[in-house]
Scaffold this motif. Structure first.
Motif, mmCIF file in Angstrom:
data_model
loop_
_atom_site.group_PDB
_atom_site.id
_atom_site.type_symbol
_atom_site.label_atom_id
_atom_site.label_comp_id
_atom_site.label_asym_id
_atom_site.label_seq_id
_atom_site.Cartn_x
_atom_site.Cartn_y
_atom_site.Cartn_z
ATOM 1 N N ARG A 12 0.845 -1.174 0.000
ATOM 2 C CA ARG A 12 0.000 0.000 0.000
ATOM 3 C C ARG A 12 0.890 1.236 0.000
ATOM 4 O O ARG A 12 2.018 1.201 0.450
ATOM 5 N N TYR A 13 0.326 2.323 -0.479
ATOM 6 C CA TYR A 13 1.031 3.591 -0.390
ATOM 7 C C TYR A 13 1.071 4.052 1.055
ATOM 8 O O TYR A 13 0.113 3.850 1.800
ATOM 9 N N CYS A 14 2.139 4.723 1.433
ATOM 10 C CA CYS A 14 2.154 5.368 2.738
ATOM 11 C C CYS A 14 1.313 6.644 2.625
ATOM 12 O O CYS A 14 0.970 7.079 1.527
ATOM 13 N N THR A 15 0.981 7.246 3.744
ATOM 14 C CA THR A 15 0.127 8.428 3.757
ATOM 15 C C THR A 15 0.736 9.562 2.936
ATOM 16 O O THR A 15 0.042 10.268 2.218
ATOM 17 N N ARG A 16 2.027 9.724 3.018
ATOM 18 C CA ARG A 16 2.709 10.804 2.305
ATOM 19 C C ARG A 16 2.745 10.565 0.796
ATOM 20 O O ARG A 16 2.626 11.499 0.012
ATOM 21 N N CYS A 17 2.856 9.310 0.359
ATOM 22 C CA CYS A 17 3.001 8.990 -1.065
ATOM 23 C C CYS A 17 1.675 8.751 -1.778
ATOM 24 O O CYS A 17 1.631 8.717 -2.995
ATOM 25 N N ARG A 18 0.608 8.571 -1.021
ATOM 26 C CA ARG A 18 -0.686 8.248 -1.616
ATOM 27 C C ARG A 18 -1.162 9.403 -2.487
ATOM 28 O O ARG A 18 -1.188 10.547 -2.060
ATOM 29 N N PRO A 19 -1.535 9.114 -3.745
ATOM 30 C CA PRO A 19 -2.033 10.182 -4.602
ATOM 31 C C PRO A 19 -3.388 10.682 -4.106
ATOM 32 O O PRO A 19 -4.159 9.910 -3.531
ATOM 33 N N PRO A 20 -3.693 11.968 -4.311
ATOM 34 C CA PRO A 20 -4.997 12.477 -3.889
ATOM 35 C C PRO A 20 -6.108 11.806 -4.689
ATOM 36 O O PRO A 20 -5.923 11.447 -5.846
ATOM 37 N N THR A 21 -7.243 11.618 -4.051
ATOM 38 C CA THR A 21 -8.345 10.937 -4.715
ATOM 39 C C THR A 21 -9.588 11.816 -4.738
ATOM 40 O O THR A 21 -9.731 12.729 -3.939
ATOM 41 N N ARG A 22 -10.448 11.529 -5.686
ATOM 42 C CA ARG A 22 -11.756 12.170 -5.824
ATOM 43 C C ARG A 22 -12.812 11.117 -5.569
ATOM 44 O O ARG A 22 -12.743 10.016 -6.083
ATOM 45 N N ARG A 23 -13.808 11.476 -4.817
ATOM 46 C CA ARG A 23 -14.919 10.571 -4.529
ATOM 47 C C ARG A 23 -15.987 10.776 -5.599
ATOM 48 O O ARG A 23 -16.450 11.885 -5.821
ATOM 49 N N VAL A 24 -16.365 9.680 -6.261
ATOM 50 C CA VAL A 24 -17.334 9.712 -7.356
ATOM 51 C C VAL A 24 -18.379 8.617 -7.105
ATOM 52 O O VAL A 24 -18.051 7.528 -6.644
ATOM 53 N N TYR A 25 -19.624 8.922 -7.424
ATOM 54 C CA TYR A 25 -20.738 7.992 -7.240
ATOM 55 C C TYR A 25 -21.033 7.323 -8.573
ATOM 56 O O TYR A 25 -21.243 7.999 -9.574
#
Length: 103
Positions: A12-25
């Motif tokens: 898994r990505y660490c918190t610092r490396c995780r790409p930003p995400t968009r929440r979509v329905y």
């Protein structure tokens, strides 16, 4: 270094490396085939891209790759929705994936 989805093993990505995400329905309905519509997180603004699939396996694949929650009860709710011919799931998309839906 990026991990290509689906992530092998427990990586898994660490918190610092995780790409930003968009929440979509994602909303799906069975007519002659599976029709899929995407909405913004406010559940009012539709995104322009719509998809049509002949097989529910593609919806399961979207769930496996992008679902916001992947617990057993979420999988069971998805299967129940597919049996009934309509349902929805929340997706977490990267900015790049979100931009593709906006086209």
């Amino acid at each position: 270094m990026s991990l290509s989805p689906p992530h092998p093993g427990c990586e898994r990505y660490c918190t610092r490396c995780r790409p930003p995400t968009r929440r979509v329905y994602l909303y799906f309905m069975l007519r002659d085939s599976w029709h899929i519509q995407f909405l913004e997180a406010d559940l009012k603004s539709p995104l322009p891209r719509r998809l049509t699939f002949r097989d529910a396996a593609k919806i399961r694949e979207l769930f496996d790759r992008f679902a916001a929650e992947r617990k057993l009860e979420d999988r069971q709710a998805l299967e129940y929705a597919l049996e009934n011919g309509r349902g929805s799931i929340w997706l977490n998309l990267t900015e790049e994936q979100y931009a593709k839906l906006k086209k």
